[in-house]
Structures are given as C-alpha cells and as structure tokens.
Design a protein around this motif. Structure first.
Motif, short mmCIF file in Angstrom:
data_model
loop_
_atom_site.label_atom_id
_atom_site.label_comp_id
_atom_site.label_asym_id
_atom_site.label_seq_id
_atom_site.Cartn_x
_atom_site.Cartn_y
_atom_site.Cartn_z
N ALA A 58 0.49 -47.89 12.57
CA ALA A 58 0.32 -48.93 11.54
C ALA A 58 -0.93 -48.72 10.70
O ALA A 58 -1.28 -49.57 9.88
CB ALA A 58 0.29 -50.31 12.19
N HIS A 59 -1.63 -47.62 10.93
CA HIS A 59 -2.76 -47.29 10.05
C HIS A 59 -2.96 -45.79 10.09
O HIS A 59 -3.57 -45.25 11.03
CB HIS A 59 -4.04 -48.01 10.50
CG HIS A 59 -5.23 -47.74 9.61
ND1 HIS A 59 -6.08 -48.72 9.19
CD2 HIS A 59 -5.69 -46.58 9.06
CE1 HIS A 59 -7.03 -48.20 8.42
NE2 HIS A 59 -6.81 -46.89 8.33
N CYS A 60 -2.39 -45.09 9.12
CA CYS A 60 -2.73 -43.68 8.95
C CYS A 60 -2.61 -43.36 7.47
O CYS A 60 -2.28 -44.23 6.66
CB CYS A 60 -1.90 -42.78 9.84
SG CYS A 60 -0.17 -42.68 9.42
N HIS A 61 -2.92 -42.13 7.13
CA HIS A 61 -3.01 -41.74 5.71
C HIS A 61 -2.29 -40.41 5.50
O HIS A 61 -2.82 -39.36 5.87
CB HIS A 61 -4.48 -41.60 5.31
CG HIS A 61 -5.30 -42.84 5.56
ND1 HIS A 61 -5.28 -43.92 4.73
CD2 HIS A 61 -6.12 -43.17 6.59
CE1 HIS A 61 -6.08 -44.87 5.21
NE2 HIS A 61 -6.60 -44.43 6.34
N LEU A 62 -1.10 -40.46 4.92
CA LEU A 62 -0.37 -39.22 4.64
C LEU A 62 -0.91 -38.52 3.40
O LEU A 62 -0.67 -37.34 3.20
CB LEU A 62 1.12 -39.52 4.45
CG LEU A 62 1.82 -40.19 5.64
CD1 LEU A 62 3.28 -40.46 5.32
CD2 LEU A 62 1.70 -39.34 6.91
N VAL A 154 -1.50 -53.72 -0.04
CA VAL A 154 -2.62 -53.14 -0.75
C VAL A 154 -3.76 -52.96 0.24
O VAL A 154 -3.81 -53.61 1.27
CB VAL A 154 -3.12 -54.01 -1.94
CG1 VAL A 154 -2.06 -54.13 -3.01
CG2 VAL A 154 -3.60 -55.36 -1.47
N LYS A 155 -4.66 -52.02 -0.09
CA LYS A 155 -5.79 -51.72 0.78
C LYS A 155 -7.09 -52.01 0.04
O LYS A 155 -7.36 -51.43 -1.01
CB LYS A 155 -5.74 -50.24 1.20
CG LYS A 155 -6.91 -49.80 2.08
CD LYS A 155 -6.87 -50.50 3.44
CE LYS A 155 -7.93 -49.95 4.39
NZ LYS A 155 -7.69 -48.57 4.78
N LEU A 156 -7.85 -52.91 0.61
CA LEU A 156 -9.12 -53.33 0.01
C LEU A 156 -10.25 -52.83 0.91
O LEU A 156 -10.19 -52.98 2.13
CB LEU A 156 -9.14 -54.86 -0.07
CG LEU A 156 -10.37 -55.52 -0.68
CD1 LEU A 156 -10.48 -55.21 -2.18
CD2 LEU A 156 -10.31 -57.05 -0.48
N GLU A 213 -8.53 -54.15 9.39
CA GLU A 213 -8.52 -52.76 9.87
C GLU A 213 -9.88 -52.43 10.47
O GLU A 213 -10.91 -52.68 9.84
CB GLU A 213 -8.21 -51.82 8.71
CG GLU A 213 -6.99 -52.22 7.90
CD GLU A 213 -5.71 -52.23 8.72
OE1 GLU A 213 -5.43 -51.21 9.37
OE2 GLU A 213 -5.02 -53.27 8.73
N HIS A 214 -9.91 -51.89 11.65
CA HIS A 214 -11.13 -51.59 12.43
C HIS A 214 -11.67 -52.91 13.00
O HIS A 214 -11.46 -53.18 14.17
CB HIS A 214 -12.18 -50.82 11.61
CG HIS A 214 -11.60 -49.80 10.69
ND1 HIS A 214 -10.84 -48.75 11.14
CD2 HIS A 214 -11.64 -49.67 9.33
CE1 HIS A 214 -10.44 -48.03 10.10
NE2 HIS A 214 -10.90 -48.56 9.00
N GLY A 215 -12.38 -53.69 12.23
CA GLY A 215 -12.78 -55.03 12.69
C GLY A 215 -13.90 -55.04 13.71
O GLY A 215 -14.02 -55.98 14.49
N SER A 286 -3.78 -45.06 14.31
CA SER A 286 -4.59 -43.91 14.73
C SER A 286 -5.68 -43.60 13.69
O SER A 286 -6.64 -42.91 14.01
CB SER A 286 -3.70 -42.68 14.89
OG SER A 286 -3.24 -42.24 13.62
N ASP A 287 -5.49 -44.06 12.45
CA ASP A 287 -6.34 -43.68 11.32
C ASP A 287 -6.32 -42.18 11.04
O ASP A 287 -7.29 -41.60 10.56
CB ASP A 287 -7.79 -44.18 11.49
CG ASP A 287 -8.44 -44.45 10.13
OD1 ASP A 287 -7.79 -44.26 9.08
OD2 ASP A 287 -9.61 -44.85 10.12
N ALA A 288 -5.18 -41.54 11.35
CA ALA A 288 -5.03 -40.12 11.05
C ALA A 288 -5.14 -39.89 9.54
O ALA A 288 -4.77 -40.74 8.73
CB ALA A 288 -3.68 -39.63 11.54
ZN LIG Z 1 -7.97 -45.49 7.38
#
Ligand SMILES: [Zn+2]
Length: 368
Positions: A58-62, A154-156, A213-215, A286-288
């Motif tokens: 639920a959190h990665c970056h392609l 969206v990502k802030l 995210e992270h938190g 994973s924040d991959a």
């Molecule tokens: Zn990230």
C-alpha cells in the motif's frame, strides 16, 4: 461470464484453506472473477495449502528507479511491478510517481493498481526531481491537477528537513494543509501524507487526511483522533530502519535533525503497537522505489509482527484482505477478483511462509 480462464484456456480450480475464514473450500476462477459454483472442465492449479487474495503493498513507488531517479519510462515501472507480483503482491497503491504510467492500470502482467500523481511539496523541500514543487497559493490548484493524474489518491508532503531551522519542520501552514485536503476530496481523491515529525502530523490528522504515511511523529492524542476518524496508518517499518543512515549522513551539518531522526526511529515500534491497540487501521507499505527494493511486502509484514508486536492475524489483514478492501479490490468472495496466492503453511501460525509463495494467480492467469 464465460467458463474460460482469463488467458483463453480452461477455467482454473483451487482447493485449500481460505483466509481469513479458515474454511476449507473449492473455488473456480472464470475470466477475471472468482466463483464458488463448480465449473466443469476446470484445470486444478492447487489442491492444498492456505489461500490469500494476494499481498498488498500500500506504499511503494513504481515511478522511482533504484538509486532514486525517476524511472526511465513505463517499461521500467512495469518491470518493478513484476518484481512485487512475483513476491505475491497482487495489489499496489503507488504513493507518488514522478512519471505518469496510467497505461499499466489494466496491464495483465501488473498487480491491481491505484495511484497518486506526483508528490506535492513546497520548493526545495523534498527529494530532487521527484515531487512537483509549489508555493502555498498554488497548492489547492496543484492538488486538483494531481488528483486528475492519479487514480483515487494524491500524495502530499507534510514535513521535511528545513535546512534553515536545522530540523524537520512542517511543509505548509495549518490552513494550507486543510485547503489541500479539501481540494483533493472535492476532486474525489483520498489524501496520503508523507510525515515524519510531530507538529505536522497532529495538524494533518485533525484536518482530515485519509492516510498517514510513516507517522513517526504520532503521539497518543493523535492516535485517538485517528481511531475516531478511521484514518489509516501505513508505517513503512523498512523505511524507518534507514533513519540511522540518514542521521549519520546529517550529523555534521544538522546535529539536531540527526538526533531527532534517531529518537523518532527508536520510539516507533511502540507507536505502531499503540495505534493497532487503539483501533487505527494499519496497512502494509514497503516504500520500495529509490533506496528500498521492490518485492519486500512480506518482510514488512514480518517487521510489523516482530518489532511492533502486531498479532499475526492483524498483520495478515494489514497486508492482504483488509488492505484490498481499503483500496477497493474485492477478495476471496463470490464474484470477487481472480487474484490469489497459495502458501504451504498456515501464515496465522507462521508468517515466514509469506516469503515462499507456492502458487500465484493474478487476474485469472497463473503467474507461477
Ligand atoms: Zn514513499
């Protein structure tokens, strides 16, 4: 519904123990859908084991390649998604991409996708070339634009190092954060916010952000507020483990920032545990992308269990059926999507089995 499989061959048949119910069942995959009604002539692709609707990252970056530059294009984004898929990840939320790749949404080889557009950050307050950088006056308009480029999110950027201050500091004032969230919601998108620090996350939670995210900066009062609002937390434990390296690099020029990062890292497992106990929905990310490899969702799940002390069933919910439901992808139900992973052992008693998927089926096609 045709009685064919999704690759034009026969429908697929799977038998095993369905999770979370724990019932032993037979199911059939016809086209891109699941049914419990028997289908004649189906090909049996697994006849024992434990069945999940796949893992979720639920959190990665392609759109960010290894090393941290934007991915070279859609083919590279696809190849990174395939690394996740082959580790059993069948649904992904991309938490911010510097390159557009909407054509992968329906790619048969790519996990189910929901995407944020680009990270939205103030000038020179985020990773170079990754986000779109705007001043507060342009923030609501840019959020609306990025909502149109993503698919539902969206990502802030909520905070980052302020080199003038020498420590983490909020990226925006409180009214601007609230305006950004309002603009996203008006455009039909949910808001994921990057946040490491205390002051920013307190304001963002109360302004109605959808996922933290992270938190690492959360305190008990923020956690209670998240539980009340049903705000999600995606802890990215693998990322937080890199704070030691960040602190070491920053030590000479920004000693207060370095100390702050180490404090945030050290208290984080107890924060995640407290959030779980308060009833905050937690999801696996994973924040991959950049410094973290793809394919590590199962490792993130092990960290949530071993370091934060979440029970195995809570971890499975966070990284499988619960996360799919949150992202809008039906799981192992009549008429659900034809995604599943079969494991040899019961992950409720041994989460390490998640590292060894035995059979992977995505969109009704056998991956392996
Ligand atoms: Zn990230």
């Amino acid at each position: 519904m045709s009685a064919r499989g999704n690759d034009g061959g026969p429908a697929l048949h799977v038998r095993g123990t369905l999770l979370p119910s724990g019932e032993r069942r037979d199911l059939w995959l016809v086209g891109d859908r699941l049914t419990f009604a028997p289908v004649a002539g189906a090909l049996t692709v697994a006849d024992e084991g434990y069945i999940l609707p796949g893992l979720v990252d639920a959190h990665c970056h392609l759109g960010i390649q290894p090393g941290g530059r934007p991915s070279d294009g859609i083919d590279q984004a696809r190849s990174l998604a395939v690394v996740d898929r082959d580790a059993g990840v069948l649904a992904i939320r991309d938490a911010g991409s510097p390159i557009p790749y909407a054509s992968l949404d329906d790619d048969p080889d790519v996990p189910r996708l929901v995407r944020a557009g680009r990270h939205v950050a103030p000038p020179k307050r985020y990773l170079r070339d990754i986000g779109v950088e705007v001043g507060e006056a342009d923030l609501p308009g840019e959020i609306t634009r990025q909502a149109g480029l993503g698919s539902g999110w969206v990502k802030l950027v909520g905070d980052w190092i302020d080199r003038g201050v020498g420590d983490l500091a909020p990226a925006w004032d409180v009214a601007a954060m609230a305006g950004a969230i309002e603009a996203a919601h008006a455009a039909g998108a949910r808001v994921a916010v990057h946040t490491f620090a205390e002051e920013s996350v307190a304001a963002l939670v109360r302004a109605g952000v959808d996922s933290v995210e992270h938190g690492t900066g959360l305190n008990e009062s923020d956690i209670d507020e998240m539980a009340r609002r049903n705000t999600a937390l995606v802890p990215t434990m693998i990322n937080i483990a890199t704070f030691g390296g960040i602190a070491a690099q920053a030590e000479d020029k920004f000693p207060a920032y370095a100390r702050h990062m180490l404090t945030l890292r050290d208290r984080f497992p107890s924060i995640v545990r407290a959030a779980h106990e308060a009833g905050v929905p937690i999801y696996v990310g994973s924040d991959a992308g950049g410094g973290i490899d793809h394919g590590l969702a199962a490792e993130e799940m092990l960290l949530l269990h071993r370091e934060a002390g979440l029970p195995a069933e809570a971890v499975l919910r966070a990284g499988s059926w619960g996360a799919r439901e949150w992202l809008g992808f039906p799981g192992l139900v009549e008429g659900g999507l034809a995604d599943l992973v079969v494991y040899s052992e019961d992950p409720r008693t041994d989460l390490t089995t998640l590292l060894r998927p035995r059979r992977i089926v995505l969109r009704g096609r056998v991956v392996r």
